[in-house]
Write a protein that holds these residues in place. Structure first.
Motif, PDB file in Angstrom:
ATOM      1  N   ASP A  20       0.852  -1.180   0.000  1.00 59.16           N
ATOM      2  CA  ASP A  20       0.000   0.000   0.000  1.00 59.16           C
ATOM      3  C   ASP A  20       0.900   1.245   0.000  1.00 59.16           C
ATOM      4  N   LYS A  21       0.617   2.198  -0.871  1.00 53.33           N
ATOM      5  CA  LYS A  21       1.473   3.371  -1.019  1.00 53.33           C
ATOM      6  C   LYS A  21       1.502   4.237   0.230  1.00 53.33           C
ATOM      7  N   HIS A  22       0.440   4.184   1.006  1.00 58.54           N
ATOM      8  CA  HIS A  22       0.352   5.070   2.173  1.00 58.54           C
ATOM      9  C   HIS A  22       0.748   4.356   3.465  1.00 58.54           C
ATOM     10  N   THR A  23       0.190   3.172   3.700  1.00 54.04           N
ATOM     11  CA  THR A  23       0.448   2.471   4.965  1.00 54.04           C
ATOM     12  C   THR A  23       1.650   1.546   4.892  1.00 54.04           C
ATOM     13  N   ARG A  24       2.104   1.224   3.675  1.00 51.24           N
ATOM     14  CA  ARG A  24       3.204   0.281   3.433  1.00 51.24           C
ATOM     15  C   ARG A  24       2.855  -1.136   3.894  1.00 51.24           C
TER      16      ARG A  24
END
Length: 508
Positions: free
Chosen positions: A176-180
């Protein structure tokens, strides 16, 4: 111990520094230097430092900086009045180590400054000693809780079939680009086919060396070069191919603490089906038991044939062929004629060797004996580990194959006498598939490498042998036999040509 004019020497540590820049110790140093100047202290020019080193009891890495600190304190070479720490846990998360450090500082009259506490502890003072010991106990307790939590998380991930550690060659992880957070594991479009091809070729009987060489010729990038730049220079190697194919993950299997979890469904795609992977492990295990390496060599039996006297491996060498010759016109010495030999390595630490044999003589003899054995009708029924049930099935299959072949011979003879080729063709179409089916069953029971089975099943074994590379020929010989070279008997000394009786064959 808080007076001006004293010298402080720092111990700087960070558990994890993925950037490799030592940024965290650098920040510690900058703030400690600034605070020391405010207090009027001098800062030693050479701090002790450990980057990417944990201080807990679970670490496997040695803290060289901490070891140097203890050694210097023990020897009286610390060179400062105060030991500076960013916080107490930077020193150690093991109570025993902390007590050793406190004792040494007390012995040398060195104070312990913990910047985050805003004070210097006197290790000779009972209250200060208790405070430092309590800090050590608290740090160790937090370390233990963290370790237990991580172990639970890792076990839970294993039971859910989720990956752990570095990404495995052949796969690609999507985050996920935001939460990794990990979203998915997919097959790498370039690497996945490489894994499958390597597995298929080993099961087909190819050597690790041949596969690695072919990958390098194709220009396929080596595995994990960013973690080991030397691999990019070396390219693929035989050990790298073998090590890659031992990974249970390629069969969709999760491994946890050395245990393969067969009943856990993994979230990544399978590159090698499980039956093929288990068969692959059996093939590779058989190869692992053999002596010798898999590096390229020009000669058939180097390191395979052994000395009958000492049991040592052989190497290649040169032997003079006759006396020195001279040019008939000029009278100048001509280069000595030589020929290649296999010679044993001799006894370690002593000069000389026990046996030697002309290279082409031994190559010819061993090749002839090995191929003769492979051509025997009962070859596949005889190789492999003894097992009463398996041996019975092998014997029955061998008898079935022999019966079909004799029947075809009789049909062939009758067809020639009656000139009825239609009958021969019909019988060939009916009986030949039965022979092939029994042969495949026999091959599946043969406890040996696919390379040997492939050669044994060839229509023309001699022609197939000639088409094989030297490395593949070496592999077949290594799988089947150990040739032992004995001394030449006195009665044969001085005679030319091959003397087969001086070579013993220890069949596997």
């Amino acid at each position: 111990m808080d007076s001006a004019g004293q010298t402080v020497r720092e111990y700087l540590r960070v558990s994890s520094d993925r950037s490799g820049t030592g940024k965290s110790p650098g920040q510690q140093h900058e703030e400690m230097v600034a605070t020391a100047k405010q207090k009027g202290w001098l800062v030693h020019s050479r701090p002790y430092e450990d980057t990417d080193r944990s201080a807990s009891r679970y670490t496997k890495k040695v803290r060289e900086g901490f070891t140097d600190l203890l050694d210097d304190l023990e020897a009286g070479n610390f060179g400062a009045d105060i030991l500076g720490l960013w916080e107490s846990s930077r020193g150690s998360r093991r109570t025993g180590e902390w007590i050793d450090l406190i004792e040494l500082c007390a012995k040398q009259g060195v104070g312990i400054w913990v910047l985050t506490h805003g004070r210097v502890y006197d290790p000779t003072n009972a209250r200060d000693r208790r405070s430092l010991r309590e800090d050590a106990s608290d740090a160790e307790y937090e370390s233990d809780k963290t370790s237990e939590r991580l172990l639970r998380d890792v076990r839970a991930n294993a039971m859910k079939g989720r990956p752990h550690g570095k990404n495995l060659y052949g796969y690609e992880r999507l985050y996920d680009k935001h939460t990794r957070d990990l979203l998915e594991v997919i097959e790498h479009p370039d690497q996945g086919p490489v894994v499958r091809e390597a597995a298929r070729r080993v099961l087909a009987g190819e050597t690790y060396y041949a596969i690695a060489r072919d990958f390098n010729v194709q220009g396929i990038p080596a595995r994990r070069p960013k973690f080991n730049p030397q691999r990019e220079v070396m390219g693929w190697t035989a050990p790298a191919v073998k090590q890659m194919l031992t990974m249970p993950a390629y069969a969709g299997l999760r491994q946890h603490q050395g245990e393969v979890l067969e009943d856990v469904d993994t979230i990544w795609p399978t590159l090698i089906d499980r039956d093929s992977w288990h068969k692959l492990q059996a093939v590779m295990a058989g190869r692992s038991k053999l002596k010798g390496n898999h590096w390229e060599t020009k000669y058939l039996l180097t390191g395979i044939a052994v000395c009958g006297e000492c049991g040592n491996n052989t190497r290649t060498g040169k032997q003079n062929a006759g006396r020195r010759q001279y040019d008939k016109v000029t009278g100048e010495k001509l280069p000595l004629a030589t020929y290649k030999i296999y010679t044993c390595l001799g006894t370690p630490g002593k000069k000389g060797f026990h046996v030697a044999m002309r290279l082409e003589f031994l190559d010819e003899l061993v090749t002839e004996v090995v191929l003769a054995r492979i051509k025997r009708p009962d070859f596949l029924a005889q190789i492999g580990q003894a097992d009463q049930g398996v041996d019975t099935v092998r014997a029955e299959l061998l008898q079935e194959i022999e019966g079909h072949r004799k029947w075809l011979e009789e049909v062939h003879q009758l067809a020639m006498e009656t000139k009825n080729l239609t009958m021969l063709s019909q019988q060939e179409q009916q009986v030949r598939p039965l022979i092939d089916a029994a042969q495949k069953k026999l091959e599946s029971l043969a406890q040996t490498d696919p390379l040997v089975i492939k050669l044994a099943g060839a229509d023309d074994i001699d022609a197939s042998w000639q088409e094989m590379s030297v490395m593949d020929q070496r592999q077949v010989i290594r799988l089947l036999v150990v040739p032992k070279i004995n001394r030449m008997p006195d009665s044969r000394k001085g005679r030319k040509g091959i003397y087969p009786d001086r070579v013993d064959f220890a069949w596997r």
